[in-house]
Design a protein around this motif. Structure first.
Motif, PDB file in Angstrom:
ATOM      1  N   ALA A 174      54.542  37.742  35.198  1.00  0.00           N
ATOM      2  CA  ALA A 174      55.372  37.632  33.994  1.00  0.00           C
ATOM      3  C   ALA A 174      56.827  37.454  34.406  1.00  0.00           C
ATOM      4  CB  ALA A 174      55.207  38.871  33.121  1.00  0.00           C
ATOM      5  N   ILE A 175      57.192  38.075  35.523  1.00  0.00           N
ATOM      6  CA  ILE A 175      58.484  37.808  36.147  1.00  0.00           C
ATOM      7  C   ILE A 175      58.207  36.897  37.336  1.00  0.00           C
ATOM      8  CG2 ILE A 175      60.467  38.802  37.361  1.00  0.00           C
ATOM      9  CD1 ILE A 175      59.968  41.406  35.822  1.00  0.00           C
ATOM     10  N   PRO A 176      58.768  35.672  37.336  1.00  0.00           N
ATOM     11  CA  PRO A 176      58.443  34.728  38.419  1.00  0.00           C
ATOM     12  C   PRO A 176      59.171  35.081  39.715  1.00  0.00           C
ATOM     13  CG  PRO A 176      59.962  33.720  36.876  1.00  0.00           C
ATOM     14  CD  PRO A 176      59.659  35.080  36.328  1.00  0.00           C
ATOM     15  N   TRP A 177      58.591  35.959  40.494  1.00  0.00           N
ATOM     16  CA  TRP A 177      59.239  36.446  41.719  1.00  0.00           C
ATOM     17  C   TRP A 177      59.524  35.307  42.693  1.00  0.00           C
ATOM     18  CZ3 TRP A 177      60.637  41.138  40.556  1.00  0.00           C
ATOM     19  CH2 TRP A 177      59.836  41.905  39.691  1.00  0.00           C
TER      20      TRP A 177
ATOM     21  N   LEU B  79      60.704  32.569  42.053  1.00  0.00           N
ATOM     22  CA  LEU B  79      61.944  31.861  41.704  1.00  0.00           C
ATOM     23  C   LEU B  79      63.169  32.745  41.939  1.00  0.00           C
ATOM     24  CD1 LEU B  79      60.870  30.054  38.390  1.00  0.00           C
ATOM     25  CD2 LEU B  79      61.194  29.037  40.646  1.00  0.00           C
ATOM     26  N   TRP B  80      63.000  33.811  42.718  1.00  0.00           N
ATOM     27  CA  TRP B  80      64.089  34.772  42.974  1.00  0.00           C
ATOM     28  C   TRP B  80      65.310  34.046  43.533  1.00  0.00           C
ATOM     29  CZ3 TRP B  80      63.858  39.415  40.974  1.00  0.00           C
ATOM     30  CH2 TRP B  80      64.808  40.370  41.348  1.00  0.00           C
ATOM     31  N   GLY B  81      66.465  34.263  42.893  1.00  0.00           N
ATOM     32  CA  GLY B  81      67.694  33.642  43.376  1.00  0.00           C
ATOM     33  C   GLY B  81      67.901  32.198  42.940  1.00  0.00           C
ATOM     34  N   VAL B  82      66.896  31.607  42.284  1.00  0.00           N
ATOM     35  CA  VAL B  82      67.031  30.218  41.827  1.00  0.00           C
ATOM     36  C   VAL B  82      67.919  30.174  40.589  1.00  0.00           C
ATOM     37  CG1 VAL B  82      65.754  28.291  40.796  1.00  0.00           C
ATOM     38  CG2 VAL B  82      64.820  29.503  42.773  1.00  0.00           C
ATOM     39  N   GLU B  83      68.861  29.218  40.561  1.00  0.00           N
ATOM     40  CA  GLU B  83      69.760  29.171  39.399  1.00  0.00           C
ATOM     41  C   GLU B  83      69.724  27.840  38.658  1.00  0.00           C
ATOM     42  OE1 GLU B  83      73.563  30.194  40.893  1.00  0.00           O
ATOM     43  OE2 GLU B  83      73.592  28.632  42.413  1.00  0.00           O
TER      44      GLU B  83
ATOM     45  N   PRO C   2      67.836  28.945  32.106  1.00  0.00           N
ATOM     46  CA  PRO C   2      67.367  28.999  33.498  1.00  0.00           C
ATOM     47  C   PRO C   2      65.871  28.678  33.567  1.00  0.00           C
ATOM     48  CG  PRO C   2      68.608  30.989  32.931  1.00  0.00           C
ATOM     49  CD  PRO C   2      68.424  30.215  31.665  1.00  0.00           C
TER      50      PRO C   2
ATOM     51  N   TRP D 211      63.626  29.958  35.334  1.00  0.00           N
ATOM     52  CA  TRP D 211      62.763  31.150  35.370  1.00  0.00           C
ATOM     53  C   TRP D 211      62.514  31.722  33.986  1.00  0.00           C
ATOM     54  CZ3 TRP D 211      65.864  35.015  33.589  1.00  0.00           C
ATOM     55  CH2 TRP D 211      67.228  34.983  33.903  1.00  0.00           C
ATOM     56  N   LEU D 212      63.470  31.447  33.063  1.00  0.00           N
ATOM     57  CA  LEU D 212      63.240  31.902  31.689  1.00  0.00           C
ATOM     58  C   LEU D 212      62.172  31.038  31.010  1.00  0.00           C
ATOM     59  CD1 LEU D 212      64.010  33.929  29.585  1.00  0.00           C
ATOM     60  CD2 LEU D 212      65.888  32.478  28.878  1.00  0.00           C
TER      61      LEU D 212
ATOM     62  N   HIS E 278      58.874  32.233  32.075  1.00  0.00           N
ATOM     63  CA  HIS E 278      58.500  33.455  31.365  1.00  0.00           C
ATOM     64  C   HIS E 278      57.984  33.143  29.955  1.00  0.00           C
ATOM     65  CE1 HIS E 278      58.634  37.684  30.192  1.00  0.00           C
ATOM     66  NE2 HIS E 278      59.324  37.345  29.132  1.00  0.00           N
TER      67      HIS E 278
ATOM     68  N   LEU F 262      63.084  39.199  30.734  1.00  0.00           N
ATOM     69  CA  LEU F 262      61.872  39.301  31.539  1.00  0.00           C
ATOM     70  C   LEU F 262      61.359  40.739  31.579  1.00  0.00           C
ATOM     71  CD1 LEU F 262      62.709  37.102  34.681  1.00  0.00           C
ATOM     72  CD2 LEU F 262      62.001  36.403  32.409  1.00  0.00           C
TER      73      LEU F 262
ATOM     74  N   LEU G  10      57.837  41.729  30.003  1.00  0.00           N
ATOM     75  CA  LEU G  10      56.765  42.335  30.808  1.00  0.00           C
ATOM     76  C   LEU G  10      56.335  43.667  30.212  1.00  0.00           C
ATOM     77  CD1 LEU G  10      54.976  42.579  33.315  1.00  0.00           C
ATOM     78  CD2 LEU G  10      56.937  43.463  34.574  1.00  0.00           C
TER      79      LEU G  10
ATOM     80  N   LEU H 261      72.829  33.188  36.099  1.00  0.00           N
ATOM     81  CA  LEU H 261      71.776  32.178  35.999  1.00  0.00           C
ATOM     82  C   LEU H 261      70.766  32.261  37.129  1.00  0.00           C
ATOM     83  CD1 LEU H 261      73.996  29.216  34.836  1.00  0.00           C
ATOM     84  CD2 LEU H 261      72.596  30.758  33.457  1.00  0.00           C
ATOM     85  N   SER H 262      71.129  32.962  38.218  1.00  0.00           N
ATOM     86  CA  SER H 262      70.146  33.079  39.284  1.00  0.00           C
ATOM     87  C   SER H 262      69.332  34.353  39.061  1.00  0.00           C
ATOM     88  CB  SER H 262      70.834  33.091  40.653  1.00  0.00           C
ATOM     89  OG  SER H 262      71.102  34.396  41.059  1.00  0.00           O
ATOM     90  N   LEU H 263      68.037  34.251  39.273  1.00  0.00           N
ATOM     91  CA  LEU H 263      67.148  35.375  38.981  1.00  0.00           C
ATOM     92  C   LEU H 263      67.409  36.515  39.957  1.00  0.00           C
ATOM     93  CD1 LEU H 263      64.769  36.628  37.496  1.00  0.00           C
ATOM     94  CD2 LEU H 263      63.224  35.329  38.948  1.00  0.00           C
TER      95      LEU H 263
END
Lengths: 87, 491
Positions: free
Chosen positions: A22-25, A27-31, A38, A40-41, A44, B77, B81, B229-231
């Protein structure tokens, strides 16, 4: 392992996957953004829609699994789909 | 104009709610089961929205956008969740089983359900006592919030104590009259209203600031918010995100007013349909509400310290009447959560403390009366506490979700493992509660464990002890070991 517990294990695995991503791990740090949000949103949002479809499938096909012991007669008209496999 | 309008809208809502309450009162049976659970008859739309409105109250409207404003939109998120997935799964795992057992044996509270299975009124009293310990300050927080909001709204014309008092009085009259049926109906109006207003507000603001891409571009342009904007980030670590989602997701399922709704569904079909619609409902509210908060960070708004960001952005970009409607909706949401909490708190007290320990011989009719008196006492006590607003109670209220989460795993073990013993579940509940309270109020235990919160660690302790102690003890003779496992789902 009989058919019923295999099916139960399968649904538990599905639940674990639903929770895990549910949280796209990954994509961590991807902006990167797309259409103002974003990415990653967007993942989700898509994941929640998928979860809804999965819950719908679960409700239709496997509802009662792991819970109903079914040694009574079932009076609920919406509950005939769950056969003996989980019992 | 704005003040008169906002007060007018709130008064209008109160009158509407009261009318619904009076109508619901005319339909009730004057039995405790009808008062608490609307005789287990709620339909899909009503159950879905009453759970939604009860769950997502002032916290979602004010605290959520504030978090997204300060730290970025990852909060979507975390909430997605915890509510959309974790709570939805518990909806089946805890909720459906409770619904079946409740229908079979007539349970109204989770304490009653456990006390019956383990043959122990002390266990029943413990669960109710622990629940009331966390619920009471949480109700108080809502009164504090309502009093403060009314004072701010009327620019001091209605002082804090009068505002909180009026809201309390209104809630008492309303809950005593309406019971579960009336509350569920107003919640339904409430939930739908919240959802629609949030989207209208979002679209209005987006049109004013030139669309989502422009709004997001302002976030990227500013050094302070470029990280939004970065996760992930310093605030949103994986441990914190997971700890928060787990403790709140599990905690919500044991919050009395939410847990009791598991008993109130009219049929299996209602539970099934609600489950499938749940994640969509969550994402539909969270994305607009929290993106508004995040986008506000890129706009040049001045949000005074301690103020909520949502009213500020609405005041800046939308017409007065729209801002007033959204804020009034949030106020009413606060009340719609409180009334459900009062009702559940009263039922825990009446069924799990009064009946087993004071007078077990009361008739159903009399219990109904005591329950209504209980509402009055509970609300009045919380109001008096809110006037002093003691720091200790404030902390407990803030920690309530994690406090309730401590109950979830011992309950789940009992629901799914026949080998659970009375000693095991009692140890699991008592130890995890003690640990968590000690973590809150003393310095004995560390504040975090490699980034994980004490709430999650307490849950693990509760699980380990429930299983461990059950393995080394034998069940008491009056335990009903087959209670949750035989004939479940048969009618």
């Amino acid at each position: 392992m009989n058919h019923g517990s295999l099916e139960l294990a399968g649904w538990i695995a599905v639940a674990v996957v639903l929770v895990s991503l549910a949280i796209p791990w990954f994509l961590w740090g991807v902006e990167t953004t797309a259409a103002g949000l974003p990415v990653w949103l967007w993942w989700h949002v898509g994941w929640m829609l998928l979860a809804s479809v999965v819950f719908r499938l679960f409700a239709d096909r496997a509802w009662g699994i792991g819970i109903e012991t079914g040694d009574g007669t079932d009076g609920d008209s919406d509950h005939t789909e769950r056969g003996v496999e989980s019992r | 104009m704005s003040v008169a309008l906002q007060v007018g809208i709130i008064v209008g809502y109160l009158i509407l709610a009261l009318l619904v309450g009076v109508y619901a009162y005319r339909l009730t049976d004057r039995t405790a089961e009808d008062f608490y659970l609307a005789s287990r008859t709620l339909g899909t739309v009503v159950l879905l929205f009453t759970t939604f409105a009860t769950l997502l109250s002032a916290f979602t409207f004010f605290a959520g956008p504030n978090i997204a404003y300060a730290n970025g939109p990852e909060w979507i998120l975390v909430m997605g969740l915890m509510d959309g997935i974790v709570f939805a799964i518990l909806w089946y795992v805890i909720g459906y089983k409770q619904w079946l057992l409740g229908r079979q044996y007539g349970y109204v509270t989770v304490g009653e359900m456990l006390g019956d299975r383990f043959g122990s009124r002390y266990l029943r009293g413990l669960v109710a006592g622990v629940s009331l310990l966390w619920l009471f300050p949480y109700v108080m927080l809502q009164q504090v919030g309502a009093g403060t909001a009314l004072e701010a709204l009327t620019e001091g014309a209605i002082p804090y104590s009068v505002g909180a008092g009026l809201i309390t009085l209104f809630m008492i009259v309303y809950v005593v009259l309406a019971g579960m049926r009336g509350i569920a109906w107003t919640d339904t109006l409430q939930g739908a209203f919240m959802l629609v207003m949030t989207w209208v507000a979002l679209l209005w603001v987006l049109v004013a600031i030139g669309g989502p891409s422009a709004a997001t571009a302002t976030l990227a342009d500013s050094a302070e918010t470029a990280g939004f904007l970065s996760l992930g980030g310093d605030f949103y670590t994986p441990q914190w995100m997971l700890s928060t989602a787990i403790t709140i997701g599990f905690g919500v399922a044991l919050f009395p007013q939410v847990n009791q709704r598991f008993f109130a569904a009219g049929s299996r079909k209602v539970l099934k349909r609600s489950l499938a619609l749940w994640p969509i409902l969550c994402v539909l509210l969270f994305v607009p509400a929290f993106m508004l908060g995040s986008w506000a960070a890129g706009l040049e708004l001045s949000v005074p310290a301690g103020d909520n960001v949502l009213p500020v952005i609405l005041a800046e970009y939308t017409p007065t009447w729209l801002a007033a409607l959204v804020i009034a909706g949030a106020m009413a949401a606060m009340m719609s959560s409180s009334d459900s909490m009062l009702l559940s708190g009263s039922s825990y007290f009446t069924r799990d403390l009064y009946r087993p320990f004071i007078d077990g011989s009361i008739s159903d009719h009399r219990e109904d009366l005591i329950a209504r008196v209980g509402v009055v006492l509970f609300a009045t006590a919380a109001f008096v506490a809110s006037l002093y607003n003691p720091a200790t109670l404030f902390e407990i209220g803030d920690a309530a979700f994690s406090g309730f989460a401590q109950l979830a795993l011992p309950l789940m073990v009992a629901l799914y493992w026949r080998g659970t013993t009375r000693a095991g579940i009692t140890a699991g509940i008592a130890a995890s509660q003690t640990f968590y309270l000690a973590s809150l109020f003393t310095a004995i235990f560390p504040a975090t464990y490699a980034g994980w919160t004490p709430g999650v660690v307490g849950m693990a302790i509760g699980l380990a002890l429930t299983v461990g102690v059950s393995l080394v003890t034998t069940p008491a003779t009056d335990e009903r070991r087959a209670r949750y496992f035989e004939g479940v789902g048969g009618d």
